[in-house]
Design a protein around this motif. Structure first.
Motif, PDB file in Angstrom:
ATOM      1  N   SER A 184      -3.556   5.932   1.806  1.00  0.00           N
ATOM      2  CA  SER A 184      -4.876   5.941   1.173  1.00  0.00           C
ATOM      3  C   SER A 184      -5.984   5.894   2.210  1.00  0.00           C
ATOM      4  O   SER A 184      -6.986   6.607   2.102  1.00  0.00           O
ATOM      5  N   VAL A 185      -5.808   5.047   3.203  1.00  0.00           N
ATOM      6  CA  VAL A 185      -6.836   4.907   4.233  1.00  0.00           C
ATOM      7  C   VAL A 185      -7.008   6.231   4.983  1.00  0.00           C
ATOM      8  O   VAL A 185      -8.123   6.732   5.140  1.00  0.00           O
ATOM      9  N   ALA A 186      -5.901   6.812   5.407  1.00  0.00           N
ATOM     10  CA  ALA A 186      -5.983   8.042   6.192  1.00  0.00           C
ATOM     11  C   ALA A 186      -6.624   9.153   5.373  1.00  0.00           C
ATOM     12  O   ALA A 186      -7.531   9.845   5.848  1.00  0.00           O
TER      13      ALA A 186
ATOM     14  N   GLY B 228       0.578   3.685  10.725  1.00  0.00           N
ATOM     15  CA  GLY B 228       1.364   3.390   9.525  1.00  0.00           C
ATOM     16  C   GLY B 228       0.958   4.309   8.396  1.00  0.00           C
ATOM     17  O   GLY B 228      -0.226   4.607   8.207  1.00  0.00           O
ATOM     18  N   PHE B 229       1.961   4.794   7.668  1.00  0.00           N
ATOM     19  CA  PHE B 229       1.698   5.724   6.573  1.00  0.00           C
ATOM     20  C   PHE B 229       2.450   5.249   5.328  1.00  0.00           C
ATOM     21  O   PHE B 229       3.096   6.016   4.623  1.00  0.00           O
ATOM     22  N   GLY B 230       2.347   3.942   5.106  1.00  0.00           N
ATOM     23  CA  GLY B 230       2.915   3.357   3.889  1.00  0.00           C
ATOM     24  C   GLY B 230       1.881   3.426   2.780  1.00  0.00           C
ATOM     25  O   GLY B 230       1.031   4.311   2.761  1.00  0.00           O
ATOM     26  N   ARG B 231       1.925   2.464   1.881  1.00  0.00           N
ATOM     27  CA  ARG B 231       1.052   2.525   0.718  1.00  0.00           C
ATOM     28  C   ARG B 231      -0.417   2.441   1.113  1.00  0.00           C
ATOM     29  O   ARG B 231      -1.250   3.200   0.629  1.00  0.00           O
TER      30      ARG B 231
ATOM     31  N   ILE C 224       8.493  10.053 -13.844  1.00  0.00           N
ATOM     32  CA  ILE C 224       9.122   8.885 -14.477  1.00  0.00           C
ATOM     33  C   ILE C 224       8.917   7.626 -13.648  1.00  0.00           C
ATOM     34  O   ILE C 224       9.305   6.547 -14.049  1.00  0.00           O
ATOM     35  N   HIS C 225       8.304   7.764 -12.474  1.00  0.00           N
ATOM     36  CA  HIS C 225       8.209   6.625 -11.555  1.00  0.00           C
ATOM     37  C   HIS C 225       6.835   5.955 -11.602  1.00  0.00           C
ATOM     38  O   HIS C 225       5.817   6.619 -11.426  1.00  0.00           O
ATOM     39  N   ASP C 226       6.807   4.623 -11.751  1.00  0.00           N
ATOM     40  CA  ASP C 226       5.550   3.860 -11.729  1.00  0.00           C
ATOM     41  C   ASP C 226       4.741   4.148 -10.467  1.00  0.00           C
ATOM     42  O   ASP C 226       3.517   4.304 -10.532  1.00  0.00           O
ATOM     43  N   ALA C 227       5.422   4.178  -9.326  1.00  0.00           N
ATOM     44  CA  ALA C 227       4.702   4.343  -8.064  1.00  0.00           C
ATOM     45  C   ALA C 227       4.041   5.719  -8.009  1.00  0.00           C
ATOM     46  O   ALA C 227       2.940   5.862  -7.480  1.00  0.00           O
ATOM     47  N   ASP C 228       4.704   6.717  -8.570  1.00  0.00           N
ATOM     48  CA  ASP C 228       4.094   8.054  -8.617  1.00  0.00           C
ATOM     49  C   ASP C 228       2.821   8.028  -9.454  1.00  0.00           C
ATOM     50  O   ASP C 228       1.799   8.619  -9.064  1.00  0.00           O
ATOM     51  N   ILE C 229       2.885   7.350 -10.586  1.00  0.00           N
ATOM     52  CA  ILE C 229       1.712   7.277 -11.473  1.00  0.00           C
ATOM     53  C   ILE C 229       0.518   6.722 -10.691  1.00  0.00           C
ATOM     54  O   ILE C 229      -0.606   7.250 -10.766  1.00  0.00           O
ATOM     55  N   ALA C 230       0.776   5.677  -9.913  1.00  0.00           N
ATOM     56  CA  ALA C 230      -0.304   5.072  -9.131  1.00  0.00           C
ATOM     57  C   ALA C 230      -0.802   6.030  -8.049  1.00  0.00           C
ATOM     58  O   ALA C 230      -2.005   6.202  -7.859  1.00  0.00           O
ATOM     59  N   ARG C 231       0.105   6.666  -7.353  1.00  0.00           N
ATOM     60  CA  ARG C 231      -0.300   7.543  -6.250  1.00  0.00           C
ATOM     61  C   ARG C 231      -1.038   8.783  -6.774  1.00  0.00           C
ATOM     62  O   ARG C 231      -2.011   9.242  -6.169  1.00  0.00           O
TER      63      ARG C 231
ATOM     64  N   TYR D 264      -2.205   0.992  -6.129  1.00  0.00           N
ATOM     65  CA  TYR D 264      -3.541   0.862  -6.739  1.00  0.00           C
ATOM     66  C   TYR D 264      -4.453   0.004  -5.853  1.00  0.00           C
ATOM     67  O   TYR D 264      -5.617   0.327  -5.648  1.00  0.00           O
ATOM     68  N   ASN D 265      -3.931  -1.086  -5.324  1.00  0.00           N
ATOM     69  CA  ASN D 265      -4.760  -1.945  -4.475  1.00  0.00           C
ATOM     70  C   ASN D 265      -5.127  -1.288  -3.150  1.00  0.00           C
ATOM     71  O   ASN D 265      -6.085  -1.704  -2.486  1.00  0.00           O
ATOM     72  N   SER D 266      -4.377  -0.281  -2.766  1.00  0.00           N
ATOM     73  CA  SER D 266      -4.710   0.400  -1.508  1.00  0.00           C
ATOM     74  C   SER D 266      -6.057   1.119  -1.623  1.00  0.00           C
ATOM     75  O   SER D 266      -6.684   1.425  -0.606  1.00  0.00           O
ATOM     76  N   ILE D 267      -6.494   1.387  -2.854  1.00  0.00           N
ATOM     77  CA  ILE D 267      -7.780   2.085  -3.022  1.00  0.00           C
ATOM     78  C   ILE D 267      -8.957   1.174  -2.628  1.00  0.00           C
ATOM     79  O   ILE D 267      -9.729   1.532  -1.735  1.00  0.00           O
TER      80      ILE D 267
END
Ligand SMILES: NC(=O)c1ccc[n+]([C@@H]2O[C@H](COP(=O)([O-])OP(=O)(O)OC[C@H]3O[C@@H](n4cnc5c(N)ncnc54)[C@H](OP(=O)(O)O)[C@@H]3O)[C@@H](O)[C@H]2O)c1
Ligand SMILES: NC(=O)c1ccc[n+]([C@@H]2O[C@H](COP(=O)([O-])OP(=O)(O)OC[C@H]3O[C@@H](n4cnc5c(N)ncnc54)[C@H](OP(=O)(O)O)[C@@H]3O)[C@@H](O)[C@H]2O)c1
Ligand SMILES: NC(=O)c1ccc[n+]([C@@H]2O[C@H](COP(=O)([O-])OP(=O)(O)OC[C@H]3O[C@@H](n4cnc5c(N)ncnc54)[C@H](OP(=O)(O)O)[C@@H]3O)[C@@H](O)[C@H]2O)c1
Ligand SMILES: NC(=O)c1ccc[n+]([C@@H]2O[C@H](COP(=O)([O-])OP(=O)(O)OC[C@H]3O[C@@H](n4cnc5c(N)ncnc54)[C@H](OP(=O)(O)O)[C@@H]3O)[C@@H](O)[C@H]2O)c1
Lengths: 292, 292, 292, 292
Positions: free
Chosen positions: D169-171, D162-165, C186-193, D132-135
Motif C-alpha cells: 500500500s505504501v509503495a 518490504g512488500f507485505g501488506r 473467495i478470499h477475505d484478504a483479496d476483498i481487502a486488497r 485495510y489498516n495499511s491504507i
C-alpha cells in the motif's frame, strides 16, 4: 430534462442508432427518426417518420447527420433507400429557439441558419466532443500497438507527439499501462503538465535525440513532424502510429523505404467504439438542450 | 546550456537558495548572489558579491526577488542586513539580450525594462510556473486533509471546485489516493476532460445538490462560490479547504457559524516544499535562457 | 553476472530467440544454441552448435524447451530439421552446480535430474514467471475487449473473476483504463486488497447479483464458475473473455445458446508479445544464475 | 444481515465509537455497549447497558476491546470510571454459535473460549484487517513525508523496504503521487509484482547500492535492515520513516549520529484516521457474522 423535448433526427450512420436510443431513453424526449427504415424501430426506440409527417413547429431540436447537408439541401441516408430533402420552407417553420445540430458544417449550412437567427451547433468543432472522442481514439491506438508489436506496452518506450485533446488522452493511457512515456510539445505549459502527470516531457525541437530507443512513436500533430531526419534516428523495429487526420504527420514513403512499419490509423472512434461515439453525441446534445 | 552563462541574483528568500544552487550546479553558469551574506557561500554554491562589484555588461540574466522591486528601485533582502539599490545607470549598462526575471511585476518594473527594450519575465504570471507550483499546492492540500480529518482520503467523497491549473492537479492526486472525486466547473471542455481522467464531472450550477455527502470540499476558484446556500447543504463534519488566494472563495463566517471547519490554506509551495519551489524557478529560468 | 557463464540452449520456439539474444547481450555469458539452424546466427547473437560439439563439463546452465523433454530424452525442435537427443551419458558429464531449466516438467525429467542431484528449475511453475506473464496476458485481454465490443473500456462495467496472479494484473489494467471494475474472489484478504487498489470487491457467492449490468466479464479462475445460472443473468450484449486454461471456467455451450459472445483467449503471451515472453525467461534465468 | 443480530461490546477506545455506530446503523443489529458511560448514547447509537443487565443467551456476538482481557478476566475501559469483570459463569451462558471478537489474543483468552468450543476471532491477526489498516498507515506515511521534507513527494526518490501488506500500500500510493519508487524485497514473486505495478524492484541484498540518491527511505520490515552500513550510504538530507512495530528496523542511534532524520511512526491508523479504523473493524465483523 424536466420538460418534454421533441427532437427530429434526419439521417445518420451507425453512431446515430445509439444516439437515438440514448436520447429516447435517458432524456424526457420524443425522438422522430427520418431515414432509418432499414432499422427495426424497436432497435433504437425512436419513432420512425417521414419528414413531411413531422410538424417543424413542434420541434426543440433538429439533428442533421455528421457530414451535414449538401448545398442543395439534400441529406444522404445510410439506413434508407431514399435521401431526405431539406427545404427552406420547412426550416422557416422551425420555432425561434429550436437548436440545429450537425457533425461538421459548411458555408451553405452556416448561412442557412444564421440568416434565420437559429442556433447551429457544429458538434465536431466543439472541444468537449473532441475530448470525449479522444478516449476511443486512445483505445484504438492501444489496440493497434498491442496487435502490431511483439512486445508489451508495459515497459516499452513510447514517444507521443502533441499534447492537445488527443495527445493528452493517448499519453496518459499508455502511461497507465506501464509504458515509459515521453511527450513532445512546443508549449511551455504542456511541458509542465506532462511532468505533473508523471511522464517525461521534451520540447519538440529535441525530437531527433529523443527517438533513439523508441519502441512506439505515436503522432497526434496535424503537421509533418516525423520527417526523414527523425525516421533516420528510429530503431528499425519501431512501430509508428499516426493519428493525425489526412495527410497525417509522417513521411510514410521514407518509413517504408527504411522498413519501418508506419500505420495511419484514422476514424478510430467509429471503428473501435461506434456505440460510445453515438453516446458521446447524445450526452453533449442533452447538455446543450438542458443549458439552453 | 552549452555556452557559459553569467547570472546575477539580487536578493530573494529561502526558495532562492535552492534556485541558486540548482542554476549553479546543473547549468553551465556562474551565479553572482547579492544580498545573501547571512548564508554560507558553500550552501548555495553561488558566488557572493556586492552589486557594485558586478559588471552589468557581462550578464546574461538578472534575477530579481519574487515581489520584484520597489518603485524607487529598492530591493528588500531576506538574508542580508542591507537592502539593494537598483539604479537606472546600472540597468543601462546591461547588454541588449540580457533577460530580467522577477516573481511578480508592477507598472514601474514593466516600464523600466520596456523602455530599454529588455525582456522582462514575470515568472508567476507564466502558465508553466503555475502548473509546476500546483504540485506542492496539491501535496499541501493532501497533508491538510489527512491532518484535519479522522478518516482516510481513500474512500472519502471529495468535491473539487475549479479545474484550472491548481484544480487539475488537486483533483487527480486525490483521485490517485482512492478518493471518490467529483469536480465542478463551468466549462464544457473541463467536464469532458474530468470524465476522461476517470473522475465525476458536474456543472457548477448543480453544486447545491452535489455536496450532500461530501467529506472534503476543496475550492480553487478565486470567486465566492462556497456561499451560505452551499454551506447549508454540507454535512456538519465536512472539511472545507480553500486554496484560492485572498479573499478566497468560501463564506468563512457562515461556515464557522454552522460549526464546519474551513481552512484557508495559502502559500503552500513555500510552506511544504520550499526546495521544490526554488527548483521550479531554476528549471523555468534555464529553459527560457536556453530557448532565447 | 560478474563471472563469465556458459549456457546451452537445446531447442525452443520463437520466444527462445529473444531469450537467447537477451542472455547473450546483457549477461556476461556465452550461449550455445542447438536446434536453431533455420535462424541466422546474427539474429540471436548465440553461437550455433551441434550438441556433440558442446562440452557438458563447461556448462553453467542448460535450457530445455518450454514443453521439456520426451520420455526417451528426445527434444523436438521448431527451427531445425532434426530433433535433439539428450542422453544420460551427456547429462552425467554436467558439473554438479549446473542448473537445468525447462518450461514445464514431467516425472521423467524430474527424476532424471533429481537422482543426479542437479537443480532442475521448472520455469512455468514459478510464481514470478506467472506474474511477469500476467502482463502480456492482460494486454491480450485488453486487445480482445477493444476488438470485440462496440464501446470503450473506459466507462464500461467490467467484472473480473479471480484475484490470483493473472486476475490482479487484468483487474488493475482495466481499472487504469477507466473501466468500473468489480472483482470477485473467495478470499477475505483479496476483498481487502481489491478495495485498497480502488476497485469494487465482492465474494464470489454474490456473483449472480453482480453481473446484471456487466459489459465485459473476464474469468481467470480455473474452475467452472460462469455457469448457466450466471449466464442467465448477463445482458445479452455482454462480452465474456475466459482466460483460464483448458477447459476454462465458462459454460460456452450455454453462452452460445443465449447468443452471448464468449471468447476463450489462450496462450496470450506467446501471441501478443513473444519477444516479451522470451525476455521474461531470460530475466528470471539470469536472476537464478546470479543468486546461485 | 437479514436476521436481527444482538451484539455486546465490552469496553473499547475511540475506534470503537465508530464501530458501534456503524454496526448499529448499517447492519440489522442491536448493539449493547458496556463501559461507555462518558459518551452520550446519541453519539454512537448503541444502547448503553451494565454487563449484568445483558442476557448472554441472547447474544450473537461479543466484542472485546483491542488489547483483549486481562488474565483475571478484567477489561479496562477508556470511556468509563469502572472496569468490567468478565466471569466464567457469564461466558458459560453464551450460546454455542456466539462469535467472540478481540483485537489481539493471549493464552488465557484463547483457552477460555477454546475449551467451550466458542469461536474466538482475533481481528488484528487477520490478513484482511491488516490490509485495510495499511491504507491509513500509508496515508500517515504520506503526511509524515510531506511535513518533514522541504521537497515534494512528486519527483522524489523513494525506497520502500518490504512488500507485505503495509509495503504494497505504501509503495503504490507514493507511486501514485509521482515519486520514483524502488521497492526492496527478498521474494522473487514480489520482484515480479513490483515491476508489474510500474515500480522498480530490487533484491534486498542490493540495498547498499540502491540508497545513494534516496530522498525518502520507508521501512516496513520488522527486522533490523536499515543498519549502520546502509545509513552510511544515505545522503545526509534523506528522511527515514520506519513503520515497523517496535523495536523497528532502523539503527536510530546511528542515524542520529550521522544527522539523518529518522522517524518511528507507529499506530498511524488510530492517529490519522480513528473513524476509518473503527469502520474497518465493523466491516470485517459484519462479514464474519454474515458468513457464519
Ligand atoms: N485517428 C483518429 O481516429 C482521430 C480521432 C480524433 C482526432 N484525430 C486527429 O488527430 C489530430 C489531433 O487532434 P486534437 O483534437 O488532439 O487536436 P489539438 O487539440 O489541436 O492538438 C494538436 C496539438 O498539436 C499542436 N500542433 C499543431 N501544429 C503543430 C506544429 N506544426 N508543430 C508542433 N505542434 C503543433 C497543437 O498546438 P496548437 O494548439 O498551438 O496548435 C496542439 O497542441 C487532428 O488531426 C485530428 O483530426 C484523429
Ligand atoms: N493555496 C496555495 O498555496 C495556492 C497555490 C497556487 C495558486 N493558488 C491560487 O489558487 C487559485 C487558482 O489558481 P489556478 O492557477 O488554478 O488558476 P486558474 O488556472 O485560472 O483556474 C481557476 C479556474 O476557476 C475558474 N473560475 C474563475 N472564476 C470563476 C467563477 N466566478 N465561477 C466559476 N469558475 C471560475 C477559471 O475559469 P476561467 O479560466 O474561465 O477563468 C479556471 O478554470 C488562485 O486564486 C491562485 O492564486 C493558491
Ligand atoms: N489465457 C492466457 O493466456 C493465460 C496466461 C496465463 C495464465 N493463464 C491461466 O489463467 C488461470 C489463472 O492463472 P493464475 O496464474 O492467475 O492462477 P492463480 O494465481 O492460481 O489464480 C487463480 C485464482 O483463482 C482461485 N480459485 C481457484 N479455484 C477456485 C474455485 N473453484 N473457486 C473460486 N476461486 C478459485 C484461486 O484461489 P486459490 O489460490 O485459493 O486456489 C486463485 O486466487 C490459469 O488457468 C492459468 O493457466 C492463462
Ligand atoms: N506504523 C504503523 O502504523 C503500522 C501499521 C500497520 C502495521 N505496522 C507494522 O508494519 C510491519 C509490517 O506489517 P505488514 O502487515 O506489512 O507485515 P507483512 O505483511 O508480514 O510484511 C512484512 C514483509 O517483510 C518481510 N520480512 C520479514 N522479515 C524479513 C527479513 N528479516 N528480511 C527481509 N524481509 C523480511 C516479510 O516477508 P515474509 O512474508 O517472508 O516474512 C514480508 O514480506 C509490522 O511490524 C507491523 O506491525 C505498523
Amino acid at each position: 430534462l424536466t420538460t418534454e423535448l421533441t427532437i427530429a433526427v434526419l439521417g445518420g450512420d451507425a453512431r446515430y442508432l445509439e444516439m437515438i436510443r440514448s436520447l429516447q431513453c435517458s432524456a424526457n424526449a420524443s425522438v422522430f427518426a427520418v431515414g432509418f427504415e432499414q432499422i427495426s424501430q424497436s432497435f433504437t426506440g425512436g419513432i420512425q417518420r417521414e419528414l413531411e409527417d413531422i410538424d417543424p413547429q413542434s420541434l426543440d431540436a433538429v439533428i442533421l447527420p455528421i457530414p451535414g447537408v449538401g448545398s442543395n439541401g439534400q441529406i444522404e441516408t445510410v439506413f434508407s433507400d431514399k435521401n431526405i430533402q431539406l427545404t427552406e420552407s420547412w426550416i422557416d417553420r422551425l420555432p425561434k429557439d429550436c437548436v440545429i445540430f450537425t457533425g461538421i458544417t459548411n458555408d451553405y449550412l452556416t448561412e442557412l441558419f444564421e440568416k434565420r437567427n437559429l442556433r447551429l451547433v457544429s458538434l465536431f468543432d466543439r472541444d468537449d466532443v473532441a475530448i470525449y472522442n479522444s478516449i476511443p481514439t486512445a483505445e484504438g491506438a492501444i489496440m493497434t500497438a498491442i496487435k502490431h508489436t511483439d512486445f508489451t506496452i508495459h515497459g516499452s518506450n513510447v514517444v507521443v507527439l502533441g499534447f492537445g485533446r488527443v495527445g493528452k488522452s493517448v499519453a496518459s493511457k499508455f502511461n497507465a499501462l506501464g509504458a515509459i512515456v515521453q511527450v513532445g510539445s512546443i508549449h511551455d505549459a504542456d511541458i509542465a503538465r506532462i511532468s505533473e502527470m508523471g511522464m517525461r516531457a521534451f520540447f519538440l525541437d529535441r525530437l531527433p535525440e529523443k527517438v533513439k530507443d523508441t519502441d512506439i512513436l505515436i503522432n497526434t500533430i496535424p503537421a509533418l513532424v516525423v520527417k526523414r531526419a527523425i525516421i533516420e534516428q528510429l530503431p528499425v523495429q519501431t512501430l509508428i502510429i499516426d493519428l493525425a487526420s489526412k495527410p497525417g504527420g509522417v513521411d510514410f514513403d521514407y518509413a517504408k523505404k527504411r522498413g519501418i512499419e508506419a500505420i495511419h490509423a484514422l476514424s478510430l472512434p467509429g471503428i473501435v467504439a461506434p456505440k460510445t461515439a453515438g453516446n458521446i453525441l447524445s450526452v453533449v446534445i442533452k447538455q446543450i438542450l438542458i443549458n439552453s
